[in-house]
Each structure stands twice: as C-alpha cells, then as structure tokens.
Design a protein around this motif. Sequence first.
Motif: not given
Length: 300
Positions: A81-87, A103-105, A152-154, A158-160
């Motif tokens: 919930m924090f990683l995505f808005p930061i990115a 995510v499935p990977i 930021y893309a990473m 990381l969120g996934g």
Amino acid sequence: MDKIYNNRWFLLLFISITWGSSFILIKKSLLVFTPYEIGAIRVLGSGLILAAIGIPALLKMGKNNLLWVIIAGFFGNFLPMFLFPIAQTQVSSSLAGILDSLVPIFILAFGFLLFGIKSKITQVIGAIIGFIGAASLIFFSEGNSENSQFGYAMLIILGGASYAVNSLIVKEKLPQLNAVKLTAAVYSFWAIPSGIILYFTGMIQNFEMQPTYIEPMIYMSFLTIFGTAIAMLLYFKLIQKTSAVFASISSYLLPVVAIIWGILDGEEFTFWYIIGGALISIGIYLIREKKALTVTTTKH
C-alpha cells in the motif's frame, strides 16, 4: 446473491477490474496526498470499516494463526500500500499495472523456495520469459528515462513479490479461516501502525478542507473501500476457494484495465509496453498449464 459471491469467475472479474483501476486512482490521489498518506489512509480506513469483525476475530484467534495473519497482512495488506504510491510518483499507472502482472511468476518461485511446490521445466521457462519482459519494460521504456527512475519501477516489482508471499501464506497456512474474518483481522491489526504513520505525516493535525481536495478524496474513498477492503476480501475468498495460481489469472486482465485507464488519461503508450506486456503474458501462460493448477492447489 450468494451464488454470485461464490462464483469464481465473477470474483476473478471483479478483482481484475477493481485492482486494474487502482493504479489510476492512486495517480489521481497523488495530486493532493503524499504516498505515505495514501498508504496509511487505505489501511487505516479499511481497518476502521472492518474493525467490528476484525477485532473479535483477532481476540479469538490461536497464536499460530495470529502469527501467520500478521505476516500475511504485512506482505499483502500493508507494505504494498506504500510501495505502489511511492513508485507512481515517477512511474505511469499503465506501466505500474503491467509490471504488477508479474505476481504469478513470483508465486511460482516463492512456492518452490518457501513451500516446496515443484515446477515443470516449461514453467521455469515461462518465469524466465516473464522476467525478460519486465526487464525490457524497465530498461527500454519510461522506467529508465529522465522522467522516471529504475528504482521506482523496481518498487512495483517488489510490491508484486510481496503480494505473492501473501497469497502463498493465505493458501498454505490459513485456508481454514473465513475470508471475511481473515480480511477484517488483517486490516484491524495493521490499522494501528498505519494510524501512527498517518499521524507523523502531519495530515491529521494540519488538515484543512479545500476545494482542490474534493475530487482526490473521492478517488481515495473508492480506492480504500473497493480497491482495498472489498477487493482483498474477495481475493482471499478466491484463493481459498481455488488456488493462488488461479486467483493470479487476474494478472492477465489487470494490466489491460490499467492501460485503458492510462490511455484515457492521456498517458503515452509505447512500443515497449506491447513487447514487455506480451512477454509477461506468455510467461504467465506457460506457468499456468493444467498440471500446474493441480500441483499448486495443494496453495495470491
């Protein structure tokens, strides 16, 4: 209504549309809220909504279940919930949606590393192809341009990966818990640190309602109620009803929804989106063959 609620395809479609729309809602919320405020409000708001169910569920829970609920909540309901808005302060909502489809990977990789779920060679090849797709997006698209940054893309990736750990824990360690109580318990617990974070952002003490806040607050409300609390409740139910891998089929649909919203909002859609997205989709397809479903069901 109960029949619809228990239909796995309805759950899958609802989750895909809701989470696919969350990236554009985050983008719109960032117009007035900081990434930390967005993350904290989503978790705290969901915790308050579900507290009447979540707090009693936590109090009645055994120590072993409680530990896994807390761990699962950290990876699936708090950290991302924090990683995505930061990115998304640097990454477009379209690209975020595409990268989140990894995510499935991660479920495949972590399923083997953490729970000994074996994979076939075609699944391994699929994972490699998927990561090549993600790498092409990061290095050749906006993830490596002046308007964005690799780091930021990473954070999206990381969120996934964090969602994948959450999914595996829910399926392998908490299949016996009612989905409503599990969701409520998770958000009720993590609402406390989220409230502390929100306090230290200064928003609670210094908030003054302004006309420019109205529209972003509407987006934030949708994001909190539908994209967080309700979607996660249905996702947990879908995992328990099927498997982590079946639930992650939403990864096919989620980026399509995110891209459509991005284009409607005027975001640039590049050639690398097509190449990277196609490679990720091929990788997911190879991972999700019929035998894979059978193996992972004994487990997003």
